[in-house]
Design a protein around this motif. Structure first.
Motif, PDB file in Angstrom:
ATOM      1  N   TYR A  77       0.781  -1.268  -0.048  1.00 24.24           N
ATOM      2  CA  TYR A  77       0.065   0.000   0.121  1.00 24.24           C
ATOM      3  C   TYR A  77       0.954   1.139  -0.077  1.00 24.24           C
ATOM      4  CZ  TYR A  77      -3.070   3.762   1.806  1.00 24.24           C
ATOM      5  OH  TYR A  77      -3.690   5.156   2.043  1.00 24.24           O
ATOM      6  N   HIS A  78       1.790   1.289   0.973  1.00 20.61           N
ATOM      7  CA  HIS A  78       2.743   2.438   0.922  1.00 20.61           C
ATOM      8  C   HIS A  78       3.711   2.637  -0.272  1.00 20.61           C
ATOM      9  CE1 HIS A  78       1.476   3.424   4.672  1.00 20.61           C
ATOM     10  NE2 HIS A  78       1.648   2.319   5.561  1.00 20.61           N
ATOM     11  N   LEU A  79       3.807   1.442  -0.829  1.00 19.43           N
ATOM     12  CA  LEU A  79       4.672   1.579  -1.972  1.00 19.43           C
ATOM     13  C   LEU A  79       4.075   2.164  -3.282  1.00 19.43           C
ATOM     14  CD1 LEU A  79       7.252   0.471  -3.533  1.00 19.43           C
ATOM     15  CD2 LEU A  79       6.259  -1.740  -4.002  1.00 19.43           C
ATOM     16  N   LYS A  80       2.790   1.597  -3.285  1.00 20.15           N
ATOM     17  CA  LYS A  80       2.017   2.391  -4.401  1.00 20.15           C
ATOM     18  C   LYS A  80       1.718   3.783  -4.294  1.00 20.15           C
ATOM     19  CE  LYS A  80      -0.894  -1.154  -4.261  1.00 20.15           C
ATOM     20  NZ  LYS A  80      -2.286  -1.995  -4.242  1.00 20.15           N
ATOM     21  N   TYR A  81       1.542   3.964  -2.966  1.00 23.89           N
ATOM     22  CA  TYR A  81       1.061   5.306  -2.721  1.00 23.89           C
ATOM     23  C   TYR A  81       2.198   6.316  -3.083  1.00 23.89           C
ATOM     24  CZ  TYR A  81      -2.644   8.535  -0.577  1.00 23.89           C
ATOM     25  OH  TYR A  81      -3.392   9.342  -0.324  1.00 23.89           O
ATOM     26  N   LEU A  82       3.346   5.905  -2.445  1.00 24.39           N
ATOM     27  CA  LEU A  82       4.489   6.891  -2.384  1.00 24.39           C
ATOM     28  C   LEU A  82       5.137   6.905  -3.818  1.00 24.39           C
ATOM     29  CD1 LEU A  82       6.016   8.531  -0.352  1.00 24.39           C
ATOM     30  CD2 LEU A  82       7.717   6.698  -0.241  1.00 24.39           C
ATOM     31  N   LEU A  83       4.963   5.875  -4.634  1.00 30.13           N
ATOM     32  CA  LEU A  83       5.352   5.763  -5.896  1.00 30.13           C
ATOM     33  C   LEU A  83       4.544   6.564  -6.734  1.00 30.13           C
ATOM     34  CD1 LEU A  83       7.386   4.502  -8.118  1.00 30.13           C
ATOM     35  CD2 LEU A  83       5.701   2.747  -8.313  1.00 30.13           C
ATOM     36  N   PHE A  84       3.085   6.766  -6.564  1.00 34.71           N
ATOM     37  CA  PHE A  84       2.261   7.562  -7.429  1.00 34.71           C
ATOM     38  C   PHE A  84       2.624   9.119  -7.037  1.00 34.71           C
ATOM     39  CE2 PHE A  84      -2.609   8.740  -7.686  1.00 34.71           C
ATOM     40  CZ  PHE A  84      -2.470   9.066  -8.969  1.00 34.71           C
ATOM     41  N   LEU A 189       8.675   4.604   5.823  1.00 32.24           N
ATOM     42  CA  LEU A 189       7.350   3.868   5.827  1.00 32.24           C
ATOM     43  C   LEU A 189       7.331   2.487   6.054  1.00 32.24           C
ATOM     44  CD1 LEU A 189       5.599   5.516   2.725  1.00 32.24           C
ATOM     45  CD2 LEU A 189       5.205   5.931   5.196  1.00 32.24           C
ATOM     46  N   ASN A 190       8.556   1.984   5.934  1.00 32.70           N
ATOM     47  CA  ASN A 190       8.486   0.058   6.208  1.00 32.70           C
ATOM     48  C   ASN A 190       8.702   0.202   7.821  1.00 32.70           C
ATOM     49  OD1 ASN A 190       8.448  -0.838   3.745  1.00 32.70           O
ATOM     50  ND2 ASN A 190      10.380  -0.861   3.322  1.00 32.70           N
ATOM     51  N   VAL A 191       9.325   1.141   8.446  1.00 25.41           N
ATOM     52  CA  VAL A 191       9.390   1.100   9.879  1.00 25.41           C
ATOM     53  C   VAL A 191       7.754   1.214  10.424  1.00 25.41           C
ATOM     54  CG1 VAL A 191      10.079   2.189  11.999  1.00 25.41           C
ATOM     55  CG2 VAL A 191      11.586   1.917   9.896  1.00 25.41           C
ATOM     56  N   ALA A 192       7.051   1.975   9.704  1.00 25.55           N
ATOM     57  CA  ALA A 192       5.710   2.442  10.249  1.00 25.55           C
ATOM     58  C   ALA A 192       4.853   1.201   9.882  1.00 25.55           C
ATOM     59  CB  ALA A 192       5.131   3.675   9.532  1.00 25.55           C
ATOM     60  N   ALA A 193       4.990   0.512   8.698  1.00 25.97           N
ATOM     61  CA  ALA A 193       4.446  -0.611   8.493  1.00 25.97           C
ATOM     62  C   ALA A 193       4.673  -2.013   9.685  1.00 25.97           C
ATOM     63  CB  ALA A 193       4.865  -1.355   7.033  1.00 25.97           C
ATOM     64  N   LEU A 194       5.867  -2.003   9.918  1.00 24.76           N
ATOM     65  CA  LEU A 194       6.128  -2.980  11.118  1.00 24.76           C
ATOM     66  C   LEU A 194       5.510  -2.476  12.310  1.00 24.76           C
ATOM     67  CD1 LEU A 194      10.245  -3.155  10.436  1.00 24.76           C
ATOM     68  CD2 LEU A 194       8.453  -4.937  10.315  1.00 24.76           C
ATOM     69  N   ILE A 195       5.461  -1.273  12.738  1.00 25.02           N
ATOM     70  CA  ILE A 195       4.577  -0.984  13.812  1.00 25.02           C
ATOM     71  C   ILE A 195       3.164  -1.285  13.681  1.00 25.02           C
ATOM     72  CG2 ILE A 195       3.909   1.012  15.143  1.00 25.02           C
ATOM     73  CD1 ILE A 195       6.678   2.453  14.482  1.00 25.02           C
ATOM     74  N   GLU A 196       2.729  -0.657  12.345  1.00 23.44           N
ATOM     75  CA  GLU A 196       1.215  -0.962  12.107  1.00 23.44           C
ATOM     76  C   GLU A 196       1.131  -2.357  12.153  1.00 23.44           C
ATOM     77  OE1 GLU A 196      -1.886   0.851   8.932  1.00 23.44           O
ATOM     78  OE2 GLU A 196       0.554   0.559   8.550  1.00 23.44           O
TER      79      GLU A 196
END
Length: 213
Positions: A77-84, A189-196
């Protein structure tokens, strides 16, 4: 290290108006999300809370998705959003879409927190603090920076187009810096994804157990 810090502070000073604009846009989105909650009629709130209550019940039964699958979902999700956002910054005409994306991010946060607090009071606030706040302490600044950088890069392209000074040699270093910073933002954002995925669910479950006693 000092040189890099001074360059970063100089960059922020030179583009302070853009960072302020993006932050205000996100803040307006949060307020708008909270207003949506207050404008919902009791039936809509009841129906939405019914599904939320079922989710809490399933969470207590440990029948929700695993942390690994949550991380995978959050990662892409973060990959697509940030890439966009990255691509929109390169497109010159993508700034209005960047504004919409950041505004909607604020709406989602404002609505989520507002609905929990509206329906559950202090327990809702605790749930928001457990499940929404931890990762968003990283996610929100990252997306604000990403949106600001995309706008700055897009504006610089427009200025060069107007001045007819776009050259491949002069554009390449700026593009490399732009890409490198976005890579760093994605790592954050990967750190945030780990927390999430691994921390917030357990914290939310503890609050739910306390609420449903």
């Amino acid at each position: 290290m000092y040189v890099k810090g001074s360059l970063a502070s100089q960059h922020v000073r030179e583009n302070a108006s853009i960072y302020v604009f993006v932050s205000l846009l996100f803040l307006i989105g949060i307020i708008f999300g909270a207003v949506i909650v207050n404008s919902m009629n009791p039936i809509q709130k009841h129906d939405l809370f019914f599904y939320l209550d079922r989710f809490f019940t399933e969470m207590l039964r440990e029948s929700v998705a695993s942390s690994e699958s949550l991380f995978k979902s959050s990662f892409f999700y973060h990959l697509k959003y940030l890439l966009f956002i990255f691509i929109l910054g390169l497109s010159v005409i993508g700034m209005p879409i960047i504004w919409i994306l950041l505004f909607m991010k604020g709406v989602v946060v404002g609505f989520s927190v507002g609905f929990l607090v509206n329906q559950m009071g202090w327990y809702g606030l605790l749930m928001a603090a457990a499940s929404i706040a931890p990762q968003n302490l990283i996610i929100i600044p990252v997306y604000l920076i990403a949106g600001s950088l995309a706008m700055i890069f897009s504006l610089s392209l427009i200025q060069k187009l107007v001045a007819k000074k776009i050259q491949q040699q002069s554009l390449l270093p700026a593009l490399m810096r732009y890409s490198f910073i976005f890579l760093l933002l994605f790592l954050a954002l990967n750190v945030a994804a780990l927390i999430e995925s691994f921390i917030s669910p357990d914290a939310l479950k503890n609050v739910i157990e306390m609420t449903y006693k």
